[in-house]
Scaffold this active site. Structure first.
Site, short mmCIF file in Angstrom:
data_model
loop_
_atom_site.label_atom_id
_atom_site.label_comp_id
_atom_site.label_asym_id
_atom_site.label_seq_id
_atom_site.Cartn_x
_atom_site.Cartn_y
_atom_site.Cartn_z
N HIS A 62 0.61 -0.79 0.30
CA HIS A 62 -0.07 -0.06 -0.12
C HIS A 62 0.65 1.35 -0.01
CE1 HIS A 62 -3.49 2.11 1.91
NE2 HIS A 62 -3.21 2.86 0.72
N GLU A 116 0.91 7.49 -3.78
CA GLU A 116 1.24 7.12 -2.62
C GLU A 116 3.00 8.12 -2.80
OE1 GLU A 116 0.64 5.43 -0.20
OE2 GLU A 116 -0.66 5.34 -1.07
N HIS A 120 2.36 11.28 0.14
CA HIS A 120 3.56 10.37 1.72
C HIS A 120 4.95 10.92 0.86
CE1 HIS A 120 0.43 8.81 3.57
NE2 HIS A 120 0.17 7.86 2.40
#
Length: 228
Positions: A62, A116, A120
């Site tokens: 993930h 992502e 992040h």
């Protein structure tokens, strides 16, 4: 001469501030993997296989998420450094196998990876550039090998229920570190193994015991490990 010197000093200060704004401080990383069978048999999400076909029956990545010890986290730290697939061209085949998208509509994975990185990854630029961020995360999946750790303990994705304690113990035995398990509910309302969190130090080099666990959906004492 003096004014030119002051100009250069101010320029250097501004450059340093810009770097500090981008290179956010953080305390550790969550490394998160998800079981595709639970994503696809969920009461809260739709599932579409990638354009490359159905992923393998294995945990998929993930993300790798910088976090603070108080449970909060930085996000979207550098809009000037968007995802660029050309920077990870040598990793694409591994990304498709190990970091597949299951979101609808079907895609190649780049939308997922872009999200992502931009949410992040950009908050870890003091440690990783784009290539090393994805390369490190891929390496962590191979290092932890969650499915093998569970199978070694007799825990298989066969649709049966297993003790939450046994699942945690198996993963700790296999990886050396205590996981945090997130569950979701299938279409019949049963609690099932969804995501596994492990932690990495803020240098991005070593797994550690998690300083704090997330506040996600908790599991019952017995949870289903669905077929995929």
């Amino acid at each position: 001469m003096e004014s030119k010197f002051l100009f250069l000093v101010n320029l250097l200060v501004l450059q340093c501030l810009a770097v500090l704004c981008v290179s956010q401080d953080f305390d550790f990383f969550y490394f998160v993997q998800q079981w595709p069978g639970s994503y696809c048999d969920s009461s809260s999400s739709r599932c579409c296989y990638p354009t490359t076909g159905k992923p393998a029956a294995d945990f998929g990545i993930h993300g790798l998420w910088p976090n603070y010890n108080d449970g909060s986290y930085p996000q979207n730290c550098d809009s000037n450094n968007p995802f660029d697939g050309s920077k990870i061209s040598d990793l694409i085949s591994s990304m498709r196998r190990n970091w597949p998208t299951l979101a609808c509509p079907s895609g190649s994975g780049e939308t997922f990876w872009s999200h992502e990185w931009e949410k992040h990854g950009t908050c870890s630029e003091s440690v990783f550039d784009q290539h090393s961020y994805f390369e490190t995360t891929l390496g962590l999946k191979q290092q932890t090998n969650l499915l093998q750790a569970l199978k070694t303990a007799g825990i298989k994705p066969d649709g049966k229920k297993y003790s939450l304690g046994d699942i945690k113990d198996a993963i700790k035995e296999g990886t050396g570190y205590t996981p945090w398990i997130e569950c979701n509910q299938d279409s019949s309302g049963n609690s099932q193994l969804y995501q596994v969190y492990l932690c990495l130090d803020n240098s991005g080099s070593s797994l550690i015991e998690c300083p704090v666990f997330p506040k996600g959906k908790k599991c019952g004492s017995a949870i289903e490990f669905p077929i995929f």
